[in-house]
Design a protein around this motif. Structure first.
Motif, PDB file in Angstrom:
ATOM      1  N   ALA A   1       0.855  -1.188   0.000  1.00  0.00           N
ATOM      2  CA  ALA A   1       0.000   0.000   0.000  1.00  0.00           C
ATOM      3  C   ALA A   1       0.892   1.239   0.000  1.00  0.00           C
ATOM      4  O   ALA A   1       1.877   1.305   0.724  1.00  0.00           O
ATOM      5  CB  ALA A   1      -0.914   0.003   1.212  1.00  0.00           C
ATOM      6  N   VAL A   2       0.534   2.242  -0.812  1.00  0.00           N
ATOM      7  CA  VAL A   2       1.428   3.387  -0.998  1.00  0.00           C
ATOM      8  C   VAL A   2       0.976   4.627  -0.236  1.00  0.00           C
ATOM      9  O   VAL A   2       1.585   5.681  -0.363  1.00  0.00           O
ATOM     10  CB  VAL A   2       1.548   3.735  -2.502  1.00  0.00           C
ATOM     11  CG1 VAL A   2       2.169   2.593  -3.256  1.00  0.00           C
ATOM     12  CG2 VAL A   2       0.185   4.096  -3.074  1.00  0.00           C
ATOM     13  N   ARG A   3      -0.092   4.516   0.526  1.00  0.00           N
ATOM     14  CA  ARG A   3      -0.541   5.701   1.253  1.00  0.00           C
ATOM     15  C   ARG A   3      -1.169   5.299   2.576  1.00  0.00           C
ATOM     16  O   ARG A   3      -1.593   4.146   2.762  1.00  0.00           O
ATOM     17  CB  ARG A   3      -1.562   6.489   0.420  1.00  0.00           C
ATOM     18  CG  ARG A   3      -2.822   5.724   0.115  1.00  0.00           C
ATOM     19  CD  ARG A   3      -3.676   6.429  -0.914  1.00  0.00           C
ATOM     20  NE  ARG A   3      -4.840   5.624  -1.250  1.00  0.00           N
ATOM     21  CZ  ARG A   3      -6.063   5.862  -0.781  1.00  0.00           C
ATOM     22  NH1 ARG A   3      -6.267   6.872   0.041  1.00  0.00           N
ATOM     23  NH2 ARG A   3      -7.076   5.092  -1.140  1.00  0.00           N
ATOM     24  N   SER A   4      -1.220   6.252   3.472  1.00  0.00           N
ATOM     25  CA  SER A   4      -1.826   6.057   4.782  1.00  0.00           C
ATOM     26  C   SER A   4      -2.738   7.231   5.072  1.00  0.00           C
ATOM     27  O   SER A   4      -2.378   8.381   4.841  1.00  0.00           O
ATOM     28  CB  SER A   4      -0.750   5.946   5.862  1.00  0.00           C
ATOM     29  OG  SER A   4      -1.335   5.854   7.153  1.00  0.00           O
ATOM     30  N   THR A   5      -3.933   6.954   5.574  1.00  0.00           N
ATOM     31  CA  THR A   5      -4.896   8.014   5.866  1.00  0.00           C
ATOM     32  C   THR A   5      -4.983   8.330   7.348  1.00  0.00           C
ATOM     33  O   THR A   5      -5.537   9.361   7.722  1.00  0.00           O
ATOM     34  CB  THR A   5      -6.295   7.608   5.381  1.00  0.00           C
ATOM     35  OG1 THR A   5      -6.713   6.426   6.081  1.00  0.00           O
ATOM     36  CG2 THR A   5      -6.292   7.343   3.886  1.00  0.00           C
TER      37      THR A   5
END
Length: 826
Positions: free
Chosen positions: A675-679
């Motif tokens: 996964a390339v992003r974190s929220t």
């Protein structure tokens, strides 16, 4: 995001309105030319008449084309950097392929120099500037050829979905995600997955830029892979497998359109994914080259425009999809001709009852016991006696003789319906032998002449044809499928192939069909129907005559235009109806295909090249080795290239981490995509109270307030219809679907209802031990549909802990830290 989407749709709507106004002007011009040509004919000289005919011809063709391409013709747009030179082509667009050296400034900003809209035909404004570029024109090439690795002048590629004169949606791809581009002084807006790519590309971390580069490189390798083989693509959730496959279709068509004139078939697992696919891939149907089908609509016997939408239970689907079914269908196709006699006899104006002998006499010539043909292709009870009168004698064939003739005819290898001429010949041979005429004539030439007359006399009688139609009817796939609903009959055909429980479940699942086979079929029934079509065969049909159009009735055009040319749309429709094989086959979500479905698709790509995308970790089919063997049989000995997509840009890391726990149970040792992003938003866990529906409704409303887009509610398949009914009224932003329908789709937020039920394939059964590897893989799919937020609602079977985390989703050593919980009790 919704405001940006609405604004961009409005921008494209304004342009489309302008295009339609210009098209109406062009149609008025063409009609004026038609009227002017008619006035020229009043002069009466041969030269004037010839000039009139030529002008009518040209104006008519132009008008006909405008009218036929008037609807749904705008589908794309590209925004381009300045080119190396300022030359323009005949269509008014700049010809340069590569950008100017200073097109992108040192601070990674740039200005859009040219915007081109792509459509079915080219349209120029009154100043000869391009409003729409014909998709076949050289200026449209960047729309198909640009990739993130080799973008050329393209900054943004936009797919426009429209119906008639209304723009329904837009979807953007960024070819230069690291560049901030400006159009008319405002930063270029991005809608859809392109917005995510833009955010990643503009992140300050060098690591993030490297990840974006890897996405671009691995996807571009698949898109541009040579087509003279099989391209196998694997990738986990969110890696863009579907988008890559669709862009590959467009790329292959542009690279070698003549080679793929045989058509490209794109197979998706569900009608929902087909709808998504049609929105991503520009419509190239002008030449009938691209067909997008759900696996449940590949066979012509699947009713309705969307094909089959009924789903069998997991136990029934496992039997129907197995390669064992092939043996049963071959027996059923032959056994359907040997059904036991029914008590009812046919009635009609030509039928009279012979009470003395208890048999049916037709036309005063022949007779047979038993009823006539069945209804609409359904196998009827077979007659038990044939009687004819020839040479002044009554010739009869009894039931045992007829059975022997049928067995002999069925000994051939041709499809059952194509063996009917052989059976007819064997009947005539038996009647000729019974007449004894052959032994009474030693002269071979005289005997042959007599035999020819004998055959002609018998076969010319309606009664013999009536007998043949009843004794060897033309069987239809649906008719044979309906015959399989009889449990005792299916048990005979499936002896030593299915056990008693399997026979009972399959037979009962087919009772939704009437005697002729009419009624809804399941997705797995479609592959059975297609196999039956191959086993039964289709006798040759006379070709239908083409309907005449208005230009066929113009006078004086015989030499100029002996026959009206097909419009592009007519050609597309005709080719789609006639085509049974394709030049290239793209299979999406291939891991879910059963052996029978692989056989169905394989028949459509016997001489094709293939692109196959899937993820074994998402497979809902339990017997993967059996499916792999069927796939390899369909592909034959073609060389294969393998690619793996490794980056998940759909799910935030928080959701991907939770899904990985299920993957570890379903396929120990399997690696999830990165996964390339974190929220920063952890998955939420809610425990249903006394009313599960109320809990789901409350969670749906909560998510609707937190996301601007869609909310998907995923339930076990046997809860789907109930959930759709009970969750009405939440609005069009909420989609309720069964777990098998979620494949390939994505939502801003997702509610997964009762993981144990989804993993067990049913809302009934034991709490412990009900999950299978296939069921766990289905749950893995359900958990990876959200792009922003995920809520898991637990029921009694899930056994949630004190934090509301169900058993299947607990991290080793306990529930995941930081997970949002809402424990309601009950």
């Amino acid at each position: 995001m919704a405001d940006v989407r609405d604004r961009e749709i409005s921008v494209e709507q304004d342009h489309l309105d302008r295009v339609y106004r210009r098209l109406e002007e062009k149609i008025d011009e063409a009609e004026f030319l038609m009227r002017d040509a008619a006035q020229r004919g009043q002069v009466g000289t041969p030269g004037a008449l010839a000039e009139r005919d030529a002008q009518v011809f040209r104006a008519g063709i132009h008008l006909n084309r405008l009218n036929n391409e008037f609807e749904d013709f705008l589908f794309g747009r590209v925004d381009l950097l300045p080119g190396k030179d300022g030359k323009k082509g005949p269509d008014g667009a700049f010809t340069s392929v590569e950008p100017a050296e200073d097109a992108v400034r040192a601070d990674s900003t740039a200005d859009i120099a040219e915007t081109l809209h792509i459509g079915r035909i080219g349209v120029l404004d009154t100043d000869y500037a391009p409003l729409v570029i014909d998709w076949r024109a050289p200026a449209a090439a960047p729309f198909y050829r640009a990739t993130p690795v080799d973008p050329g002048r393209v900054v943004r590629r936009r797919v426009i979905r429209s119906k008639g004169r209304q723009v329904l949606g837009v979807e953007d791809d960024l070819m230069r995600p690291e560049t901030r581009a400006f159009l008319d002084g405002e930063q270029l807006a991005v809608v859809g997955d392109g917005a995510l790519m833009a955010a990643l590309g503009q992140a300050r971390s060098h690591t993030m830029r490297d990840i974006v580069a890897s996405i671009q490189a691995e996807q571009d390798q698949v898109i541009r892979a040579p087509a003279a083989s099989v391209t196998l693509v694997e990738g986990g959730p969110g890696t863009g497998k579907t988008a890559v496959a669709l862009h590959r279709a467009a790329y292959l068509l542009y690279q070698d359109r003549r080679r793929y004139a045989g058509g490209i078939l794109i197979v998706s697992p569900t009608p929902l994914l087909v709808a998504y696919t049609e929105g991503v891939l520009p419509s190239l149907g002008e030449e009938g080259q691209v067909a997008i089908r759900a696996v449940g609509s590949l066979s012509d016997d699947a009713a309705g425009p969307e094909g089959a939408t009924v789903y069998d239970t997991a136990a029934v689907a496992r039997v129907k999809g197995s390669s064992r079914m092939l043996k049963v269908l071959r027996k059923a196709a032959r056994g359907a001709l040997e059904l036991p006699p029914a008590s009812a006899a046919p009635s009609g104006p030509d039928a009279t009852e012979d009470e003395e002998e208890g048999q049916l006499t037709l036309g005063g010539f022949g007779a047979f016991d038993g009823p006539g043909t069945g209804t609409a292709g359904a196998p009827a009870a077979s007659p038990t006696r044939l009687r004819v009168v020839a040479f002044g004698r009554r010739l009869e064939l009894e039931a045992d003789e007829l059975d022997e003739i049928r067995r002999t005819a069925l000994g051939g290898t041709a499809p059952v319906n194509l063996l009917r001429p052989r059976a007819r010949r064997l009947l005539l041979d038996a009647l000729w032998a019974r007449s004894g005429a052959a032994s009474r004539h030693s002269d071979a030439e005289l005997a042959a002449e007599l035999r020819s007359g004998f055959d002609e006399d018998i076969t010319s009688e309606d009664a013999f044809q009536d007998f043949l139609n009843a004794w060897w009817p033309e069987l239809t796939p649906r008719g044979v499928l309906a015959a399989m609903s009889d449990e005792r009959r299916l048990g005979r055909w499936a002896r030593r192939v299915f056990n008693h429980g399997e026979v009972r479940r399959v037979a009962r699942s087919l009772r939704r069909l009437d005697a002729a086979g009419a009624g809804p079929v399941s997705v797995h029934d479609v592959a059975i129907l297609d196999e039956l079509q191959a086993v039964l065969g289709v006798p040759a049909r006379p070709k239908q005559r083409r309907e005449q159009g208005p230009l066929d009735h113009l006078t004086g055009l015989d030499e100029l235009m002996p026959q009206r040319e097909e419009t592009q749309r007519e050609r597309a429709e005709r080719l789609a109806q006639e085509r049974t094989e394709y030049a290239h086959v793209i299979v999406d979500e291939a891991q879910d295909l059963t052996p029978m479905q692989w056989r169905m698709i394989g028949r459509r790509g016997r001489h094709a090249t293939w692109t196959i995308v899937g993820d074994p970790a998402q497979s809902s089919w339990p017997e993967q080795e059996e499916a792999t063997a069927a796939r390899d049989e369909a592909l034959g000995g073609r060389p294969r290239r393998r690619f793996t997509l490794t980056v998940n840009y759909r799910n935030p890391a928080e959701i991907a981490e939770l899904a990985a726990r299920v993957l570890a149970l379903a396929m120990p040792g399997a690696q999830s995509p990165r996964a390339v992003r974190s929220t920063g938003v952890e998955p939420r866990f809610a425990v249903a109270g006394k009313d599960l529906v109320d809990t789901v409704r409350e969670e749906a409303r909560r998510l609707l307030d937190r996301v601007e887009g869609t909310v998907g509610v995923v339930v076990a398949m046997d809860r789907r219809d109930e959930a759709v009914r009970l969750l009405k009224g939440l609005g069009e932003r909420v989609a309720v679907l069964g777990s098998l329908e979620a494949k390939g789709l994505e939502y801003d937020a997702t509610i997964v209802v009762s993981p144990a039920e989804i993993a067990g394939g049913t809302s009934r059964g034991e709490v412990i031990g009900g999950e299978s590897p296939a069921g766990l893989r289905v749950l893995y799919v359900a958990l990876t549909r959200a792009t922003q937020q995920l809520t898991v609602v637990s029921g009694p079977r899930d056994r949630p802990d004190g934090n509301g985390v169900p058993t299947l989703l607990r991290a080793p050593g306990g529930a995941g830290s930081g997970a949002a919980a809402d424990v309601r009790g009950g």
